[in-house]
Design an enzyme around this catalytic site. Sequence first.
Site, PDB file in Angstrom:
ATOM      1  N   ASN A 195      -2.013   0.753   6.551  1.00  0.00           N
ATOM      2  CA  ASN A 195      -2.245   1.565   5.358  1.00  0.00           C
ATOM      3  C   ASN A 195      -1.100   2.560   5.168  1.00  0.00           C
ATOM      4  OD1 ASN A 195      -3.438   3.185   3.304  1.00  0.00           O
ATOM      5  ND2 ASN A 195      -5.481   2.666   4.031  1.00  0.00           N
ATOM      6  N   ASP A 247      -5.666   6.910   6.388  1.00  0.00           N
ATOM      7  CA  ASP A 247      -5.005   6.492   5.151  1.00  0.00           C
ATOM      8  C   ASP A 247      -3.598   7.095   5.143  1.00  0.00           C
ATOM      9  OD1 ASP A 247      -4.299   5.793   2.530  1.00  0.00           O
ATOM     10  OD2 ASP A 247      -6.324   6.076   1.788  1.00  0.00           O
ATOM     11  N   ASN A 285       0.788  -1.229   0.000  1.00  0.00           N
ATOM     12  CA  ASN A 285       0.000   0.000   0.000  1.00  0.00           C
ATOM     13  C   ASN A 285       0.819   1.278   0.000  1.00  0.00           C
ATOM     14  OD1 ASN A 285      -1.674   2.268   1.336  1.00  0.00           O
ATOM     15  ND2 ASN A 285      -3.234   0.766   0.807  1.00  0.00           N
TER      16      ASN A 285
END
Length: 333
Positions: free
Chosen positions: A205, A254, A157
């Site tokens: 993340n 995020d 990610n």
Amino acid sequence: MYLFKKGGVGNVKKKGLIGLILVVIFVVTAVLVGANSVKETKPVPSGERHDISEIVTAKAEWEKVAAGEEGFMEGVNFDREGDIWMVSPMSGELLKVEGEEIQHVEEFPSPVGAKFHKDGRLFMTDLTGVIHAYDPETGESEIAVSTYEGEPLNGLNDLVFDEAGGLYFTEPMGSSATHPVGRVFYLPADSTEPELFAENIAYPNGVAISADGNRVYISEFGKNRVLAVPALNAPPSPETPFVFGHYEGGIGPDGLAVDAEGNLYIAHFQAGEIVVQDANGFTSGTIRLPENAGTFTTNLAFHDGYLYITESSKNEVWRIEVEKEGVPLYGRQ
């Protein structure tokens, strides 16, 4: 002949005990000196610790920088010339902002995160479980890492370089709040063999490094929180991994960014806002996107006095003027 005078053996034992005590004191002192951030006592504030006006003034307004037509924009960052680069895992694109237009540069399977190396190459994590190293000058790319201990990596990610050129990156695919098996790895500079850095995480993340380089911040998306873990090159300290921040609403944190004063900026996905915390984890407040923006706040980056945001439901890039400068990234050195 006597080797020791009367009482000599006792004196030797006594001196040995004193020496041992001095060694213990030295080691304990060294550990405590390296743990100032943990042991330091500060005055309790009489009022609120922070206000978001320390970060953005009342006159600061959001500006739309660019908009795309499709995809799912992530990985916003800047090259040395100040150009904006991004990726889109849904459309499999490397993107660049030209004026107010978002232009297609190259195709990759499913790029998610992106960071520049100081040699000019752009490193990109991919949902296929590899990291691409792309050279904007030649247009050539290669796989920088694809396995751990001989086994393929799961979908990757985000990533961040430390000051030595080593690379922390997250592997969230297959993990969740009910199945916390996500991992974070460290790829030493000039190596293709990553090391396991952290595991048992509910969808790791975003990832960032503190301003002093001693902590690695990890967005635990599945539990709506950020973890702080001592960096591999951090000095000896009693500090252990801990929950740095827990958030309300949305789905989870995020992308992450850090300013030069140590404040952490969290792109809160599905909340349409940026949460700001100081280096001690206390919240300064939130920077909410404008009403006409979406809520899919994915990534953020500092540049020339502005904080830039990617919003992925409408595929837009926004920016707002801030009072802080971003911590210098490895790719801009």
